[in-house]
Scaffold this active site. Structure first.
Site, PDB file in Angstrom:
ATOM      1  N   SER A  97       0.813  -1.224   0.000  1.00  0.00           N
ATOM      2  CA  SER A  97       0.000   0.000   0.000  1.00  0.00           C
ATOM      3  C   SER A  97       0.845   1.273   0.000  1.00  0.00           C
ATOM      4  O   SER A  97       1.501   1.562  -0.978  1.00  0.00           O
ATOM      5  CB  SER A  97      -0.965  -0.038   1.180  1.00  0.00           C
ATOM      6  OG  SER A  97      -1.820   1.072   1.141  1.00  0.00           O
ATOM      7  N   ASP A 239      -2.311   6.484  -3.440  1.00  0.00           N
ATOM      8  CA  ASP A 239      -1.262   5.791  -2.688  1.00  0.00           C
ATOM      9  C   ASP A 239      -0.724   4.664  -3.570  1.00  0.00           C
ATOM     10  O   ASP A 239      -1.125   4.521  -4.733  1.00  0.00           O
ATOM     11  CB  ASP A 239      -1.796   5.287  -1.330  1.00  0.00           C
ATOM     12  CG  ASP A 239      -2.781   4.159  -1.471  1.00  0.00           C
ATOM     13  OD1 ASP A 239      -3.521   4.136  -2.478  1.00  0.00           O
ATOM     14  OD2 ASP A 239      -2.826   3.280  -0.589  1.00  0.00           O
ATOM     15  N   ASP A 241      -1.125   1.499  -3.934  1.00  0.00           N
ATOM     16  CA  ASP A 241      -1.987   0.488  -4.565  1.00  0.00           C
ATOM     17  C   ASP A 241      -3.337   1.065  -4.983  1.00  0.00           C
ATOM     18  O   ASP A 241      -4.254   0.308  -5.322  1.00  0.00           O
ATOM     19  CB  ASP A 241      -2.178  -0.727  -3.649  1.00  0.00           C
ATOM     20  CG  ASP A 241      -2.919  -0.389  -2.367  1.00  0.00           C
ATOM     21  OD1 ASP A 241      -2.831   0.770  -1.919  1.00  0.00           O
ATOM     22  OD2 ASP A 241      -3.592  -1.278  -1.815  1.00  0.00           O
ATOM     23  N   ASP A 243      -5.952   2.249  -3.661  1.00  0.00           N
ATOM     24  CA  ASP A 243      -7.274   2.112  -3.029  1.00  0.00           C
ATOM     25  C   ASP A 243      -7.676   3.435  -2.388  1.00  0.00           C
ATOM     26  O   ASP A 243      -8.782   3.584  -1.898  1.00  0.00           O
ATOM     27  CB  ASP A 243      -7.341   0.940  -2.026  1.00  0.00           C
ATOM     28  CG  ASP A 243      -6.294   0.998  -0.946  1.00  0.00           C
ATOM     29  OD1 ASP A 243      -5.418   1.895  -1.002  1.00  0.00           O
ATOM     30  OD2 ASP A 243      -6.330   0.147  -0.042  1.00  0.00           O
TER      31      ASP A 243
HETATM   32 MG    MG Z   1      -3.576   1.494  -0.042  1.00  0.00          MG
END
Ligand code: MG
Length: 452
Positions: A97, A239, A241, A243
């Protein structure tokens, strides 16, 4: 038994022999949990250890007789979308992440596309530590199939939910993709929505040469400058990844995640009233916005998997955290930074207000975060004593202890990894926020001294 999974999956720095064998055993545990004959959707972010770790995890999973559909380098929500659309048993995302490049990690996804609940993670942990893996016979090992369609399906899904019309303003947008998987997604979707899109850090690169992958204000000076230089209406930062999405207004100011969550909440409640699910550490900028717009507040412990599950239970309008992680149930019951970016474009393209004006109109509060040292074995007792000392006020104890005053609140949360309490104070008046923080530190000191 040591916990493997934190609030959002497992994180580690793959350096040693043990670390490099870990993914295979983790894959064996995950495959054993899902059971022979199951299929698992798998993806990874752009980190340079992604290929080695996903190969290790895949080897473990296939050895248990589970098959894998590999969707490649994608945002975490794409794997979550894939699980749902493919109708498979679950998902695995290899990502750390927002952590720096030397880390990597793994998130498990349940069969409804949500992040796996704690009790199921515990089952995987139990299998991992017992080493009682179910190995498949040579002719029963799982099949490995690559699938690059899911990325497009995920993008099409978002595009089907947010459809521009001729009344939309044409926005100029700068997107900072954090050298993560968002580079293949957000610029394309926003261009298709009619935006004039400029990008920075859009090339996938697991060394994150552009900036650290956490979209904090201190990491986003490049984006803030680019918005001003381009004369853009909006800056968007993901960020590592994707999400999450955080925003920069047309003046180049960083908008914190509580403020953008409040903007999304107000927009959502304008269409239809209902419940909004947020964790206990959410700013009153959001809470007051929900109440002022005739919504209902549902408070949860901290962590997006808990928020998503509660949203499903109460059929919420919207929910999320003050870190840029927003859940739109019409999309999926998970955080999706690409959907979050697209939704912000929709809001701005259909409003007379600029983002800075929307944020200026929010309730005015100042939030301060600090920490306080406390031995681990005293934490529970300290919280009990704080509750007793504050029993005249409203006390919320679903995650740590939160004390609610009229124009202020303080939250004490024990850290799970360090001998400290995280102390958060918020008040209308900045001075009061500081005073409340100091007041509770004095109280903590007194209680700890009495107990020691
Ligand atoms: Mg993330």
């Amino acid at each position: 038994m040591t916990r493997l999974f934190g609030t959002n999956g497992i994180r580690w720095r793959p350096d040693s022999e043990k670390d490099h064998n870990f993914p295979v055993e983790l894959g064996l545990a995950i495959g054993t949990y899902f059971g022979k004959g199951s299929t698992i959707c798998m993806g990874r972010d752009t980190r340079i250890t992604g290929p080695v770790i996903s190969a290790g995890v895949a080897s473990g999973i296939l050895s248990t007789g589970c098959s894998i559909i590999d969707v490649g380098v994608v945002p975490t929500p794409t794997v979550q979308y894939g699980v749902r659309i493919l109708g498979v048993a679950g998902g695995v995302m290899i990502t750390a992440s927002h952590n720096p490049p030397e880390f990597n990690g793994l998130k498990c996804i349940d069969n409804d596309g949500t992040e796996m609940a704690r009790d199921k993670e515990e089952e995987i942990e139990k299998i991992y530590y017992s080493k009682e893996f179910q190995y498949a016979r040579w002719d029963e090992v799982g099949k490995f199939k690559a699938n690059d369609e899911i990325s497009f399906a995920h993008m099409d899904h978002i595009s089907s939910l947010i459809v521009p019309d001729s009344g939309w303003k044409k926005l100029k947008v700068v997107i900072d993709c954090s050298n993560g998987p968002a580079g293949k997604f957000t610029p394309k979707i926003l261009r298709d929505m009619g935006c004039d899109v400029h990008t920075i850090n859009a090339q996938p690169d697991g060394m994150f040469p552009g900036r650290l992958p956490e979209p904090l204000e201190k990491n986003l000076s490049g984006l803030m400058n680019a918005v001003v230089n381009a004369g853009a209406d909006l800056g968007i930062a993901h960020d590592g990844d994707a999400d999450r999405a955080t925003f920069v207004d047309e003046k180049g100011n960083y908008i914190n995640g509580d403020e953008s969550l409040a903007v999304f909440t107000i927009d959502s409640l304008a269409t239809e009233k209902g419940k909004v699910v947020v964790p206990v550490n959410t700013s009153r900028k959001v809470i007051d916005s929900i109440v002022e717009n005739d919504g209902e507040v549902e408070l949860t412990p901290i962590g997006s998997p808990v928020i998503a599950r509660r949203m499903k239970m109460v059929n919420a309008r919207v929910g999320g955290e003050g870190n840029g992680g927003v859940i739109f149930p019409e999309n999926m019951l998970c955080r999706d930074g690409i959907m979050t970016a697209a939704k912000m474009v929709e809001i701005l393209a259909t409003s007379d207000l600029k983002l800075s004006e929307m944020v200026e109109n929010l309730p005015d509060y100042t939030i301060i975060r600090s920490k306080f040292t406390c031995p681990d074995d005293l934490k529970t007792k300290v919280l009990d004593d704080v509750k007793k000392a504050m029993s005249d006020l409203e006390v919320i104890d679903i995650d740590g202890v939160k004390i609610e005053g009229e124009n202020w609140w303080v939250l004490l949360r024990p850290s799970g990894t360090e001998p400290i309490f995280r102390v958060t104070a918020e008040a209308k008046d900045p001075e009061m926020a500081q005073n409340k923080l100091d007041e509770f530190k004095v109280l903590l000191k007194k209680i700890i001294e009495e107990l020691s």
